[in-house]
Write an enzyme that holds these catalytic residues in place. Structure first.
Site, short mmCIF file in Angstrom:
data_model
loop_
_atom_site.label_atom_id
_atom_site.label_comp_id
_atom_site.label_asym_id
_atom_site.label_seq_id
_atom_site.Cartn_x
_atom_site.Cartn_y
_atom_site.Cartn_z
N HIS A 1 0.52 0.74 -13.50
CA HIS A 1 1.12 -0.45 -13.16
C HIS A 1 2.86 -0.01 -13.73
CE1 HIS A 1 1.33 -4.66 -15.74
NE2 HIS A 1 2.19 -3.70 -17.03
N ILE B 1 -7.90 -10.06 -11.57
CA ILE B 1 -8.68 -9.67 -12.29
C ILE B 1 -9.37 -9.95 -12.12
CG2 ILE B 1 -9.10 -10.68 -14.79
CD1 ILE B 1 -5.73 -12.09 -14.84
N GLY C 1 0.50 -1.55 -0.09
CA GLY C 1 -0.06 0.21 -0.14
C GLY C 1 0.89 1.06 0.09
N THR D 1 -9.93 -1.23 -18.46
CA THR D 1 -10.94 -1.39 -19.30
C THR D 1 -10.98 -2.90 -19.14
OG1 THR D 1 -8.96 -1.60 -20.70
CG2 THR D 1 -11.47 0.41 -20.67
N GLU E 1 5.91 6.30 -9.53
CA GLU E 1 4.57 5.64 -9.12
C GLU E 1 3.68 7.08 -8.09
OE1 GLU E 1 4.73 1.44 -10.42
OE2 GLU E 1 4.56 2.02 -7.57
N GLU F 1 -9.68 -5.46 -20.81
CA GLU F 1 -8.94 -6.13 -21.29
C GLU F 1 -7.43 -5.72 -20.13
OE1 GLU F 1 -6.06 -6.12 -25.32
OE2 GLU F 1 -7.31 -5.25 -25.80
N LEU F 2 -7.07 -6.62 -20.05
CA LEU F 2 -6.27 -5.88 -18.75
C LEU F 2 -5.05 -5.07 -19.24
CD1 LEU F 2 -4.80 -7.53 -15.81
CD2 LEU F 2 -3.47 -9.01 -17.26
N ASP F 3 -5.06 -4.53 -18.30
CA ASP F 3 -4.19 -3.44 -18.67
C ASP F 3 -3.74 -2.31 -19.43
OD1 ASP F 3 -2.50 -3.93 -15.91
OD2 ASP F 3 -1.03 -5.29 -16.89
#
Ligand code: GAR
Length: 215
Positions: free
Chosen positions: A110, A93, A12, A142, A175, A144-146
């Site tokens: 990501h 996922i 985290g 969305t 990040e 679809e992954l990444d």
């Protein structure tokens, strides 16, 4: 006010960056109202409790299907009356039903320069390929992954003696800079979503992706 839920599975540190940003009035009109973890031992939960933020643990192991687990999370997000879902090291996922219910209102970070290196083990794969640059991306989620629209990226040089661990260590602070920035844009309605397209200050994001470079 924009009510934010943060979904976590681990340490985290990105959640902490968002909490710190809120305390320094850097999330615009955003307020973190809940932290949801699929793991009861995630250190992120301790960070949330220390900041007096409501927490929920929903373990994927307690549900027979991905869809039923996602439905329970969805209910919790509705209970918190959330405007924005922020995935911060959430390692599950998501089903397409869940994603479509939060489309345009869910962000992820990501650890790669998307569209390159989707999926897991990004640092090692970048090293294996001998890339010169690496980084991280905040994007809309969305089904679809990444693969959702990128909002902001931070880039760094890969050094000769980098390992997967040093890359992870060097990317984390980047990040922590770009995620609060993207959340602030959303909360101030600079970052918007209509008809399946993302806009930053009314310009299609496709044309105005923000890239920050760090040595
Ligand atoms: C971050 O590096 C984030 O980019 C990555 O997990 C880490 C979580 O760190 N996310 C993914 O790999 C998503 N596919 P944190 O728990 O310290 O914020």
């Amino acid at each position: 006010m924009k009510r934010i839920a943060v979904l976590v599975s681990g340490s985290g540190s990105n959640l902490q960056a968002l909490i710190d940003a809120e305390h320094q009035n850097q999330l615009g009109r955003g307020k973190i109202v809940g932290v949801l973890s699929n793991k009861s031992d995630a250190y992120a939960l301790t960070r949330a409790q220390q900041a007096n933020i409501d927490t929920a643990i929903i373990s994927h192991r307690d549900f027979p299907t991905r869809e039923s687990f996602d439905q329970q999370m969805h209910q919790q997000l509705l209970d918190w009356n959330v405007d924005l879902v922020v995935l911060a090291g959430f390692m599950r996922i998501l089903s397409s039903d869940f994603v479509s219910q939060w489309q345009g209102r869910m962000l992820n970070i990501h650890p790669s320069l998307l569209p390159h290196y989707k999926g897991m083990h990004t640092h090692q794969r970048v090293l294996n390929t001998g890339e010169r640059f690496h980084g991280c991306t905040v994007h809309f989620v969305t089904a679809e992954l990444d693969a959702g629209q990128a909002i902001v990226q931070a880039v760094l040089d890969v050094r000769q003696n980098d390992t997967a661990e040093t890359l992870a260590t060097r990317i984390h602070p980047l990040e922590h800079k770009i995620y609060p920035q993207a959340v602030q844009w959303f909360c101030n309605e600079d970052l918007t979503w209509h008809d399946n397209h993302a806009y930053l200050q009314n310009k299609p994001l496709q044309e105005s992706l923000k890239v920050c470079y760090f040595d």
